[in-house]
Write a protein that holds these residues in place. Structure first.
Motif, PDB file in Angstrom:
ATOM      1  N   HIS A  30       5.814   8.230  -5.132  1.00  0.00           N
ATOM      2  CA  HIS A  30       5.571   7.979  -3.710  1.00  0.00           C
ATOM      3  C   HIS A  30       6.862   7.751  -2.925  1.00  0.00           C
ATOM      4  CE1 HIS A  30       1.377   7.431  -5.032  1.00  0.00           C
ATOM      5  NE2 HIS A  30       1.140   7.978  -3.850  1.00  0.00           N
TER       6      HIS A  30
ATOM      7  N   LYS B 140       3.990  13.174  -1.613  1.00  0.00           N
ATOM      8  CA  LYS B 140       3.048  12.065  -1.847  1.00  0.00           C
ATOM      9  C   LYS B 140       3.357  10.862  -0.961  1.00  0.00           C
ATOM     10  CE  LYS B 140       0.589  12.377  -6.139  1.00  0.00           C
ATOM     11  NZ  LYS B 140       0.175  11.632  -7.336  1.00  0.00           N
ATOM     12  N   SER B 141       4.637  10.683  -0.635  1.00  0.00           N
ATOM     13  CA  SER B 141       4.996   9.583   0.281  1.00  0.00           C
ATOM     14  C   SER B 141       4.262   9.768   1.611  1.00  0.00           C
ATOM     15  CB  SER B 141       6.510   9.563   0.538  1.00  0.00           C
ATOM     16  OG  SER B 141       6.951  10.844   0.950  1.00  0.00           O
TER      17      SER B 141
ATOM     18  N   SER C  53       0.804   8.730   1.886  1.00  0.00           N
ATOM     19  CA  SER C  53       0.523   7.284   1.870  1.00  0.00           C
ATOM     20  C   SER C  53       1.217   6.617   3.054  1.00  0.00           C
ATOM     21  CB  SER C  53       0.974   6.664   0.551  1.00  0.00           C
ATOM     22  OG  SER C  53       2.125   7.281   0.082  1.00  0.00           O
TER      23      SER C  53
END
Ligand code: FAD
Ligand code: SF4
Ligand code: SF4
Length: 453
Positions: A39, A282-283, A286
Protein backbone atom coordinates in the motif's frame (compact mmCIF):
# COMPACT_ATOMS: atom_id res chain seq x y z
CA UNK A 1 34.52 -9.03 3.18
CA UNK A 2 32.07 -7.14 0.97
CA UNK A 3 29.13 -8.65 2.79
CA UNK A 4 30.66 -7.65 6.12
CA UNK A 5 31.11 -4.04 4.92
CA UNK A 6 27.57 -3.98 3.60
CA UNK A 7 26.19 -5.12 6.95
CA UNK A 8 28.41 -2.67 8.79
CA UNK A 9 27.27 0.22 6.64
CA UNK A 10 23.66 -0.82 7.05
CA UNK A 11 24.12 -0.78 10.83
CA UNK A 12 25.82 2.63 10.66
CA UNK A 13 22.98 4.00 8.52
CA UNK A 14 20.42 2.61 10.92
CA UNK A 15 22.09 4.26 13.89
CA UNK A 16 22.60 7.54 12.05
CA UNK A 17 19.05 7.66 10.73
CA UNK A 18 17.30 6.35 13.85
CA UNK A 19 15.38 3.91 11.67
CA UNK A 20 12.61 2.36 13.79
CA UNK A 21 13.43 -1.17 14.92
CA UNK A 22 12.02 -3.79 12.60
CA UNK A 23 12.37 -1.90 9.30
CA UNK A 24 14.99 -3.64 7.11
CA UNK A 25 17.22 -1.11 5.32
CA UNK A 26 19.56 -1.36 2.35
CA UNK A 27 23.25 -0.27 2.30
CA UNK A 28 22.25 3.31 1.44
CA UNK A 29 19.95 3.43 4.44
CA UNK A 30 16.69 3.07 2.47
CA UNK A 31 14.11 0.55 3.63
CA UNK A 32 14.26 -2.63 1.52
CA UNK A 33 10.53 -2.92 1.74
CA UNK A 34 8.72 0.24 2.59
CA UNK A 35 6.75 -0.11 5.81
CA UNK A 36 3.35 0.33 4.15
CA UNK A 37 4.34 -2.62 1.90
CA UNK A 38 2.04 -3.01 -1.13
CA UNK A 39 0.00 0.00 0.00
CA UNK A 40 3.06 2.29 -0.07
CA UNK A 41 2.53 5.27 -2.38
CA UNK A 42 6.33 5.74 -2.67
CA UNK A 43 5.92 9.28 -1.33
CA UNK A 44 9.68 9.53 -0.84
CA UNK A 45 9.76 9.98 2.96
CA UNK A 46 11.33 6.55 3.48
CA UNK A 47 14.19 7.48 1.15
CA UNK A 48 15.34 10.17 3.61
CA UNK A 49 16.53 10.35 7.19
CA UNK A 50 12.91 11.21 8.11
CA UNK A 51 12.14 7.50 7.69
CA UNK A 52 12.66 7.56 11.46
CA UNK A 53 9.26 9.27 11.70
CA UNK A 54 7.45 6.94 9.32
CA UNK A 55 5.06 5.58 11.94
CA UNK A 56 3.75 9.07 12.72
CA UNK A 57 3.76 10.30 9.14
CA UNK A 58 2.83 7.55 6.67
CA UNK A 59 -0.66 7.91 5.23
CA UNK A 60 -0.98 4.12 4.99
CA UNK A 61 0.12 2.97 8.45
CA UNK A 62 -2.52 3.08 11.18
CA UNK A 63 -4.18 5.49 11.89
CA UNK A 64 -3.48 6.36 8.24
CA UNK A 65 -5.55 9.03 6.58
CA UNK A 66 -7.77 9.54 9.61
CA UNK A 67 -4.92 11.82 10.77
CA UNK A 68 -6.55 14.41 8.53
CA UNK A 69 -9.20 14.83 11.26
CA UNK A 70 -6.67 16.31 13.68
CA UNK A 71 -4.14 17.79 11.26
CA UNK A 72 -6.77 20.02 9.63
CA UNK A 73 -7.09 22.05 12.83
CA UNK A 74 -3.32 22.26 13.24
CA UNK A 75 -2.81 23.46 9.67
CA UNK A 76 -5.90 25.58 8.93
CA UNK A 77 -7.03 26.52 12.44
CA UNK A 78 -10.27 24.54 12.16
CA UNK A 79 -11.79 21.30 10.89
CA UNK A 80 -13.98 21.16 7.79
CA UNK A 81 -17.72 21.63 8.30
CA UNK A 82 -19.44 18.33 7.63
CA UNK A 83 -23.00 19.45 7.06
CA UNK A 84 -24.26 18.47 3.61
CA UNK A 85 -27.03 20.62 2.24
CA UNK A 86 -28.09 18.79 -0.94
CA UNK A 87 -29.60 21.91 -2.41
CA UNK A 88 -26.37 23.93 -2.47
CA UNK A 89 -24.71 24.48 -5.80
CA UNK A 90 -21.29 25.41 -4.44
CA UNK A 91 -18.53 23.18 -3.11
CA UNK A 92 -19.35 21.71 0.31
CA UNK A 93 -16.53 21.50 2.86
CA UNK A 94 -17.39 17.91 3.68
CA UNK A 95 -16.07 16.78 0.29
CA UNK A 96 -13.79 19.64 -0.78
CA UNK A 97 -12.21 20.38 2.62
CA UNK A 98 -11.62 23.61 4.53
CA UNK A 99 -12.25 26.71 2.40
CA UNK A 100 -10.94 30.16 3.23
CA UNK A 101 -13.01 31.42 0.30
CA UNK A 102 -15.37 29.60 -2.13
CA UNK A 103 -13.82 27.56 -4.95
CA UNK A 104 -12.93 29.71 -7.97
CA UNK A 105 -12.00 29.07 -11.58
CA UNK A 106 -8.40 29.75 -12.58
CA UNK A 107 -6.30 29.80 -15.71
CA UNK A 108 -2.53 30.15 -16.10
CA UNK A 109 -1.36 32.85 -18.53
CA UNK A 110 1.18 31.96 -21.25
CA UNK A 111 2.32 28.64 -19.88
CA UNK A 112 2.67 26.29 -22.87
CA UNK A 113 3.70 22.73 -22.13
CA UNK A 114 1.73 22.58 -18.87
CA UNK A 115 -0.71 19.79 -18.04
CA UNK A 116 -3.68 22.16 -18.23
CA UNK A 117 -3.02 25.88 -18.41
CA UNK A 118 -0.22 25.81 -15.85
CA UNK A 119 -1.95 27.22 -12.76
CA UNK A 120 0.47 25.24 -10.58
CA UNK A 121 3.61 26.36 -12.40
CA UNK A 122 2.34 29.97 -12.52
CA UNK A 123 1.84 30.12 -8.75
CA UNK A 124 5.17 28.40 -8.04
CA UNK A 125 7.14 30.69 -10.35
CA UNK A 126 5.45 33.80 -8.95
CA UNK A 127 6.38 32.83 -5.39
CA UNK A 128 10.00 32.21 -6.43
CA UNK A 129 10.33 35.38 -8.52
CA UNK A 130 8.96 37.56 -5.71
CA UNK A 131 11.45 35.89 -3.36
CA UNK A 132 8.78 34.71 -0.97
CA UNK A 133 10.37 31.26 -1.19
CA UNK A 134 13.97 30.17 -1.78
CA UNK A 135 13.16 26.93 -3.60
CA UNK A 136 10.30 24.95 -5.14
CA UNK A 137 10.02 21.17 -4.72
CA UNK A 138 8.31 19.81 -7.83
CA UNK A 139 8.25 16.72 -10.03
CA UNK A 140 10.22 16.99 -13.27
CA UNK A 141 10.76 14.17 -15.77
CA UNK A 142 13.92 12.14 -15.87
CA UNK A 143 16.11 12.33 -18.95
CA UNK A 144 14.90 9.08 -20.51
CA UNK A 145 11.21 9.81 -20.81
CA UNK A 146 8.70 12.52 -19.93
CA UNK A 147 6.55 10.11 -17.90
CA UNK A 148 9.24 9.04 -15.41
CA UNK A 149 8.79 11.24 -12.32
CA UNK A 150 11.96 12.88 -11.04
CA UNK A 151 11.49 15.12 -7.97
CA UNK A 152 13.73 18.20 -7.99
CA UNK A 153 14.48 21.25 -5.87
CA UNK A 154 14.07 24.13 -8.29
CA UNK A 155 15.76 27.45 -7.53
CA UNK A 156 15.22 29.24 -10.84
CA UNK A 157 12.22 29.86 -13.11
CA UNK A 158 13.66 27.50 -15.74
CA UNK A 159 13.96 24.74 -13.19
CA UNK A 160 10.34 25.20 -12.02
CA UNK A 161 9.26 24.96 -15.66
CA UNK A 162 10.73 21.44 -15.74
CA UNK A 163 7.84 20.42 -13.43
CA UNK A 164 5.18 21.25 -16.06
CA UNK A 165 2.91 18.35 -16.95
CA UNK A 166 1.66 15.45 -14.86
CA UNK A 167 3.85 12.34 -14.86
CA UNK A 168 1.20 9.66 -14.54
CA UNK A 169 2.67 7.49 -11.78
CA UNK A 170 3.61 7.53 -8.09
CA UNK A 171 6.36 10.09 -7.50
CA UNK A 172 8.73 10.13 -4.50
CA UNK A 173 8.18 13.88 -4.04
CA UNK A 174 9.56 13.94 -0.49
CA UNK A 175 12.92 12.39 -1.34
CA UNK A 176 14.38 15.93 -1.52
CA UNK A 177 13.94 16.51 2.23
CA UNK A 178 17.55 15.75 3.22
CA UNK A 179 18.75 18.07 0.47
CA UNK A 180 16.54 20.81 1.95
CA UNK A 181 17.77 20.09 5.47
CA UNK A 182 21.41 20.28 4.40
CA UNK A 183 21.11 23.49 2.40
CA UNK A 184 21.25 26.53 4.70
CA UNK A 185 20.19 28.83 1.84
CA UNK A 186 16.70 27.28 1.89
CA UNK A 187 14.70 28.91 4.68
CA UNK A 188 11.35 29.01 2.86
CA UNK A 189 10.20 26.15 0.67
CA UNK A 190 7.24 25.79 -1.68
CA UNK A 191 6.27 22.14 -1.96
CA UNK A 192 4.07 20.95 -4.86
CA UNK A 193 2.46 17.61 -4.14
CA UNK A 194 -0.46 15.21 -3.95
CA UNK A 195 -2.42 14.37 -0.78
CA UNK A 196 -0.43 11.38 0.53
CA UNK A 197 2.92 13.21 0.37
CA UNK A 198 1.38 16.37 1.83
CA UNK A 199 0.02 14.38 4.79
CA UNK A 200 3.49 12.95 5.50
CA UNK A 201 5.11 16.37 5.14
CA UNK A 202 2.59 18.02 7.50
CA UNK A 203 3.37 15.36 10.10
CA UNK A 204 7.09 16.18 10.18
CA UNK A 205 7.20 19.82 9.03
CA UNK A 206 8.08 21.18 12.50
CA UNK A 207 11.31 19.18 12.43
CA UNK A 208 12.47 20.87 9.25
CA UNK A 209 12.69 24.20 11.05
CA UNK A 210 11.89 26.18 7.89
CA UNK A 211 8.80 27.93 6.55
CA UNK A 212 6.76 25.71 4.22
CA UNK A 213 4.14 26.70 1.63
CA UNK A 214 2.12 23.81 0.18
CA UNK A 215 0.66 23.97 -3.32
CA UNK A 216 -1.40 20.81 -3.74
CA UNK A 217 -3.15 19.13 -6.63
CA UNK A 218 -6.25 16.96 -6.55
CA UNK A 219 -5.24 13.36 -7.14
CA UNK A 220 -6.89 10.01 -7.67
CA UNK A 221 -6.15 6.60 -9.24
CA UNK A 222 -2.44 7.09 -9.90
CA UNK A 223 -0.45 4.34 -11.64
CA UNK A 224 2.00 2.25 -9.63
CA UNK A 225 4.85 2.84 -12.13
CA UNK A 226 5.61 4.53 -15.47
CA UNK A 227 5.53 1.05 -17.06
CA UNK A 228 1.99 0.44 -15.80
CA UNK A 229 0.90 3.87 -17.09
CA UNK A 230 2.39 3.05 -20.51
CA UNK A 231 0.65 -0.34 -20.56
CA UNK A 232 -2.66 1.34 -19.68
CA UNK A 233 -2.38 3.82 -22.50
CA UNK A 234 -1.36 1.16 -25.05
CA UNK A 235 -3.89 -1.52 -24.06
CA UNK A 236 -6.71 0.71 -22.82
CA UNK A 237 -6.62 3.76 -25.05
CA UNK A 238 -4.84 1.96 -27.92
CA UNK A 239 -2.30 4.76 -28.33
CA UNK A 240 1.44 4.21 -28.76
CA UNK A 241 2.76 5.35 -25.39
CA UNK A 242 6.03 6.84 -26.75
CA UNK A 243 4.08 9.53 -28.58
CA UNK A 244 1.89 10.43 -25.54
CA UNK A 245 2.63 13.63 -23.60
CA UNK A 246 -0.15 13.54 -21.01
CA UNK A 247 -3.61 12.21 -20.28
CA UNK A 248 -6.53 12.84 -17.91
CA UNK A 249 -9.85 11.20 -17.01
CA UNK A 250 -12.06 14.18 -17.82
CA UNK A 251 -15.44 15.61 -16.80
CA UNK A 252 -16.99 14.59 -20.16
CA UNK A 253 -16.68 10.85 -19.31
CA UNK A 254 -13.73 10.52 -21.67
CA UNK A 255 -9.98 10.02 -21.29
CA UNK A 256 -8.21 12.87 -23.11
CA UNK A 257 -4.79 11.97 -24.49
CA UNK A 258 -2.23 14.53 -25.69
CA UNK A 259 0.23 13.02 -28.14
CA UNK A 260 3.07 14.63 -30.07
CA UNK A 261 0.92 14.84 -33.19
CA UNK A 262 -2.68 14.99 -32.05
CA UNK A 263 -5.29 15.11 -29.27
CA UNK A 264 -7.56 12.08 -28.75
CA UNK A 265 -10.62 11.41 -26.61
CA UNK A 266 -11.76 7.90 -25.66
CA UNK A 267 -14.99 7.26 -23.69
CA UNK A 268 -14.36 5.64 -20.27
CA UNK A 269 -16.79 2.88 -21.24
CA UNK A 270 -14.52 1.68 -24.06
CA UNK A 271 -11.67 0.79 -21.69
CA UNK A 272 -11.35 -2.92 -20.82
CA UNK A 273 -12.41 -3.60 -17.20
CA UNK A 274 -9.41 -5.85 -16.64
CA UNK A 275 -6.99 -2.93 -17.01
CA UNK A 276 -7.93 -1.32 -13.67
CA UNK A 277 -6.16 -3.95 -11.57
CA UNK A 278 -2.69 -3.28 -13.00
CA UNK A 279 -3.04 0.46 -13.65
CA UNK A 280 -4.27 1.75 -10.27
CA UNK A 281 -1.77 1.51 -7.40
CA UNK A 282 -2.98 -0.15 -4.19
CA UNK A 283 -2.14 3.02 -2.27
CA UNK A 284 -4.61 4.91 -4.44
CA UNK A 285 -7.31 2.34 -3.76
CA UNK A 286 -6.91 3.06 -0.03
CA UNK A 287 -6.75 6.85 -0.40
CA UNK A 288 -9.41 9.21 0.98
CA UNK A 289 -7.71 12.50 0.17
CA UNK A 290 -8.72 13.27 -3.41
CA UNK A 291 -8.96 17.00 -2.66
CA UNK A 292 -5.68 17.30 -0.71
CA UNK A 293 -7.01 18.37 2.69
CA UNK A 294 -3.79 19.69 4.19
CA UNK A 295 -2.38 21.85 1.39
CA UNK A 296 -2.60 25.66 1.66
CA UNK A 297 -4.05 25.89 -1.83
CA UNK A 298 -5.21 23.12 -4.20
CA UNK A 299 -5.46 23.05 -7.99
CA UNK A 300 -7.64 20.58 -9.89
CA UNK A 301 -10.11 20.34 -12.72
CA UNK A 302 -12.98 18.04 -11.88
CA UNK A 303 -15.33 20.82 -10.70
CA UNK A 304 -14.56 23.15 -13.61
CA UNK A 305 -16.96 23.49 -16.57
CA UNK A 306 -15.88 21.85 -19.79
CA UNK A 307 -17.17 22.62 -23.23
CA UNK A 308 -17.52 19.46 -25.33
CA UNK A 309 -14.81 20.63 -27.71
CA UNK A 310 -12.40 21.89 -25.06
CA UNK A 311 -8.89 20.60 -24.64
CA UNK A 312 -7.40 20.26 -21.19
CA UNK A 313 -4.67 22.77 -22.02
CA UNK A 314 -7.23 25.46 -22.92
CA UNK A 315 -9.84 24.98 -20.18
CA UNK A 316 -10.45 26.47 -16.78
CA UNK A 317 -9.15 24.71 -13.69
CA UNK A 318 -10.22 25.33 -10.08
CA UNK A 319 -8.37 26.70 -7.07
CA UNK A 320 -9.35 25.87 -3.49
CA UNK A 321 -7.79 28.33 -1.07
CA UNK A 322 -7.67 26.77 2.40
CA UNK A 323 -6.02 29.48 4.51
CA UNK A 324 -4.38 32.90 4.51
CA UNK A 325 -1.10 31.49 3.20
CA UNK A 326 -2.90 29.91 0.23
CA UNK A 327 -4.57 33.23 -0.46
CA UNK A 328 -1.17 34.94 -0.46
CA UNK A 329 0.09 32.43 -3.03
CA UNK A 330 -2.84 32.95 -5.41
CA UNK A 331 -2.80 36.75 -5.02
CA UNK A 332 0.94 36.80 -5.77
CA UNK A 333 0.40 34.96 -9.07
CA UNK A 334 -2.46 37.35 -10.02
CA UNK A 335 -0.33 40.42 -9.19
CA UNK A 336 2.56 38.98 -11.20
CA UNK A 337 0.23 38.74 -14.24
CA UNK A 338 0.63 34.96 -14.37
CA UNK A 339 -2.87 33.93 -13.24
CA UNK A 340 -6.43 34.78 -14.24
CA UNK A 341 -9.28 33.90 -11.87
CA UNK A 342 -12.95 33.48 -12.75
CA UNK A 343 -16.31 33.06 -11.06
CA UNK A 344 -17.26 30.95 -8.11
CA UNK A 345 -17.77 27.38 -9.29
CA UNK A 346 -21.34 26.06 -9.41
CA UNK A 347 -22.93 22.80 -10.52
CA UNK A 348 -26.08 21.07 -11.60
CA UNK A 349 -27.48 17.55 -11.67
CA UNK A 350 -27.66 14.61 -9.28
CA UNK A 351 -24.36 13.13 -8.14
CA UNK A 352 -25.60 10.28 -5.96
CA UNK A 353 -27.36 7.95 -8.43
CA UNK A 354 -24.41 8.24 -10.81
CA UNK A 355 -21.98 7.42 -7.98
CA UNK A 356 -24.04 4.35 -7.03
CA UNK A 357 -24.22 3.10 -10.64
CA UNK A 358 -20.48 3.65 -11.21
CA UNK A 359 -19.51 1.88 -7.98
CA UNK A 360 -21.69 -1.12 -8.81
CA UNK A 361 -20.22 -1.49 -12.29
CA UNK A 362 -16.61 -0.81 -11.21
CA UNK A 363 -14.22 -3.61 -12.20
CA UNK A 364 -12.26 -3.45 -8.93
CA UNK A 365 -15.45 -3.64 -6.87
CA UNK A 366 -16.79 -6.50 -9.00
CA UNK A 367 -13.51 -8.42 -8.58
CA UNK A 368 -13.82 -8.01 -4.78
CA UNK A 369 -17.40 -9.24 -4.57
CA UNK A 370 -16.87 -12.15 -6.97
CA UNK A 371 -18.70 -10.54 -9.91
CA UNK A 372 -17.79 -10.62 -13.60
CA UNK A 373 -15.07 -8.26 -14.85
CA UNK A 374 -15.57 -7.28 -18.51
CA UNK A 375 -12.56 -8.25 -20.65
CA UNK A 376 -13.50 -5.77 -23.37
CA UNK A 377 -14.95 -2.29 -23.20
CA UNK A 378 -17.87 -1.05 -25.33
CA UNK A 379 -17.35 -0.48 -29.06
CA UNK A 380 -16.26 3.10 -29.76
CA UNK A 381 -19.51 4.21 -31.39
CA UNK A 382 -21.59 3.02 -28.42
CA UNK A 383 -19.16 4.49 -25.88
CA UNK A 384 -19.35 7.83 -27.67
CA UNK A 385 -23.17 7.81 -27.53
CA UNK A 386 -23.08 6.92 -23.80
CA UNK A 387 -20.56 9.67 -22.99
CA UNK A 388 -22.51 12.28 -24.98
CA UNK A 389 -25.85 11.40 -23.40
CA UNK A 390 -24.42 11.26 -19.88
CA UNK A 391 -22.68 14.59 -20.39
CA UNK A 392 -26.01 16.16 -21.38
CA UNK A 393 -28.24 14.72 -18.69
CA UNK A 394 -26.01 14.08 -15.67
CA UNK A 395 -23.89 15.88 -13.10
CA UNK A 396 -21.88 18.95 -14.15
CA UNK A 397 -19.44 21.32 -12.45
CA UNK A 398 -19.47 20.89 -8.68
CA UNK A 399 -22.02 18.06 -9.00
CA UNK A 400 -19.62 16.11 -11.27
CA UNK A 401 -16.85 16.58 -8.72
CA UNK A 402 -19.13 15.40 -5.90
CA UNK A 403 -19.97 12.31 -7.95
CA UNK A 404 -16.31 11.53 -8.57
CA UNK A 405 -15.31 12.12 -4.93
CA UNK A 406 -18.16 9.97 -3.57
CA UNK A 407 -17.57 7.10 -6.00
CA UNK A 408 -13.85 6.96 -5.14
CA UNK A 409 -14.54 7.16 -1.40
CA UNK A 410 -17.07 4.30 -1.49
CA UNK A 411 -14.95 2.15 -3.85
CA UNK A 412 -11.86 2.69 -1.71
CA UNK A 413 -13.75 1.91 1.47
CA UNK A 414 -14.61 -1.50 -0.01
CA UNK A 415 -10.91 -1.97 -0.77
CA UNK A 416 -9.68 -1.22 2.77
CA UNK A 417 -12.50 -3.29 4.22
CA UNK A 418 -11.44 -6.20 2.04
CA UNK A 419 -7.72 -5.79 2.79
CA UNK A 420 -7.70 -4.77 6.46
CA UNK A 421 -11.03 -5.80 7.99
CA UNK A 422 -13.69 -3.54 9.49
CA UNK A 423 -11.83 -2.32 12.59
CA UNK A 424 -8.75 -1.04 10.76
CA UNK A 425 -10.79 0.15 7.77
CA UNK A 426 -12.92 2.41 9.97
CA UNK A 427 -10.06 3.64 12.14
CA UNK A 428 -7.95 4.54 9.07
CA UNK A 429 -10.70 6.41 7.22
CA UNK A 430 -11.28 10.12 7.94
CA UNK A 431 -14.57 11.04 9.60
CA UNK A 432 -15.99 12.91 6.59
CA UNK A 433 -15.39 9.90 4.34
CA UNK A 434 -16.96 7.48 6.82
CA UNK A 435 -20.08 9.66 6.91
CA UNK A 436 -20.30 9.57 3.11
CA UNK A 437 -19.78 5.78 3.02
CA UNK A 438 -22.47 5.20 5.65
CA UNK A 439 -24.94 7.34 3.73
CA UNK A 440 -24.44 5.30 0.55
CA UNK A 441 -24.73 1.99 2.40
CA UNK A 442 -27.97 3.23 3.90
CA UNK A 443 -29.23 4.44 0.51
CA UNK A 444 -28.52 1.29 -1.54
CA UNK A 445 -29.05 -2.28 -0.40
CA UNK A 446 -26.69 -3.78 -3.01
CA UNK A 447 -23.82 -1.63 -1.75
CA UNK A 448 -24.73 -2.57 1.82
CA UNK A 449 -24.58 -6.21 0.74
CA UNK A 450 -21.09 -5.70 -0.75
CA UNK A 451 -19.88 -4.24 2.56
CA UNK A 452 -21.17 -7.29 4.43
CA UNK A 453 -19.32 -9.79 2.16
P1 FAD B 1 1.39 22.24 -14.35
O1 FAD B 1 1.67 23.70 -14.26
O2 FAD B 1 1.65 21.51 -15.61
O3 FAD B 1 2.26 21.56 -13.17
C1 FAD B 1 2.17 20.19 -12.93
C2 FAD B 1 2.53 19.97 -11.48
O4 FAD B 1 2.28 18.59 -11.17
C3 FAD B 1 4.00 20.23 -11.18
O5 FAD B 1 4.08 21.06 -10.05
C4 FAD B 1 4.58 18.86 -10.82
O6 FAD B 1 5.42 18.98 -9.71
C5 FAD B 1 3.35 18.07 -10.40
N1 FAD B 1 3.44 16.65 -10.73
C6 FAD B 1 3.67 16.11 -11.95
N2 FAD B 1 3.63 14.76 -11.87
C7 FAD B 1 3.37 14.47 -10.58
C8 FAD B 1 3.21 13.25 -9.86
N3 FAD B 1 3.27 12.05 -10.46
N4 FAD B 1 2.98 13.31 -8.52
C9 FAD B 1 2.91 14.51 -7.89
N5 FAD B 1 3.03 15.69 -8.52
C10 FAD B 1 3.26 15.66 -9.84
N6 FAD B 1 -7.23 16.78 -10.76
C11 FAD B 1 -8.54 16.45 -10.72
O7 FAD B 1 -9.39 17.34 -10.66
N7 FAD B 1 -8.93 15.14 -10.74
C12 FAD B 1 -8.03 14.12 -10.78
O8 FAD B 1 -8.40 12.95 -10.80
C13 FAD B 1 -6.65 14.42 -10.78
N8 FAD B 1 -5.70 13.44 -10.78
C14 FAD B 1 -4.38 13.78 -10.70
C15 FAD B 1 -3.41 12.77 -10.58
C16 FAD B 1 -2.06 13.12 -10.42
C17 FAD B 1 -1.03 12.03 -10.25
C18 FAD B 1 -1.67 14.47 -10.39
C19 FAD B 1 -0.22 14.86 -10.19
C20 FAD B 1 -2.63 15.46 -10.55
C21 FAD B 1 -3.98 15.14 -10.69
N9 FAD B 1 -4.95 16.12 -10.80
C22 FAD B 1 -6.28 15.79 -10.78
C23 FAD B 1 -4.58 17.52 -10.97
C24 FAD B 1 -4.49 17.90 -12.45
O9 FAD B 1 -4.12 16.82 -13.24
C25 FAD B 1 -3.41 18.95 -12.71
O10 FAD B 1 -2.23 18.53 -12.11
C26 FAD B 1 -3.69 20.22 -12.08
O11 FAD B 1 -4.93 20.69 -12.53
C27 FAD B 1 -2.56 21.18 -12.41
O12 FAD B 1 -2.46 21.41 -13.78
P2 FAD B 1 -1.48 22.58 -14.27
O13 FAD B 1 -1.56 22.76 -15.72
O14 FAD B 1 -1.76 23.74 -13.38
O15 FAD B 1 -0.07 21.91 -13.85
FE1 SF4 C 1 7.22 5.39 3.50
FE2 SF4 C 1 5.75 7.12 2.07
FE3 SF4 C 1 5.70 4.50 1.51
FE4 SF4 C 1 4.57 5.38 3.73
S1 SF4 C 1 3.94 5.88 1.63
S2 SF4 C 1 5.88 3.60 3.53
S3 SF4 C 1 5.94 7.07 4.30
S4 SF4 C 1 7.49 5.89 1.30
FE1 SF4 D 1 -1.30 9.53 -3.22
FE2 SF4 D 1 -3.94 9.28 -3.09
FE3 SF4 D 1 -2.82 10.36 -5.24
FE4 SF4 D 1 -2.55 7.79 -4.83
S1 SF4 D 1 -4.49 8.86 -5.23
S2 SF4 D 1 -0.88 9.19 -5.39
S3 SF4 D 1 -2.42 7.71 -2.60
S4 SF4 D 1 -2.82 11.19 -3.16
Amino acid sequence: HRLFLKRKSRLASALFMEVPVGIPIDPEGRPYKFPAKEHCSKCGLCETSYVARVKEACAFLEPGMSRIDTLETKVHGRRRKTTDDKTIVQADERRFGVQYQPLRLARGISMPGAQWTGVVSSIAISMLETRQVDAVACVASNEETWSNPNPILAQTTDEVLKGRGVKPSLAPSLNILDEVKNDPSIRRLLFCGVGCSVQALRSIENELGIEIFILGTNCVDNSPSPGAAAAFIEKGAKVFSDSVRGYEFMQDFRVHVKTEETYLTIPYFCLPGTIAESSIAKSCRSCFDYTNALADVVVGYMAAPLDGKSRMDESWQTVTVRNERGNQMVETAITQGRLEVGDIVRGSGDHQQLAIATTKSDALVQAMVGGKVQENGMPLWLGNIMATVLRKVSAKGIAFARYSIDYHIVRNYFHVLNEWGEHRARSSTPQFALEIVDEYLEMDSTLKGYAAK
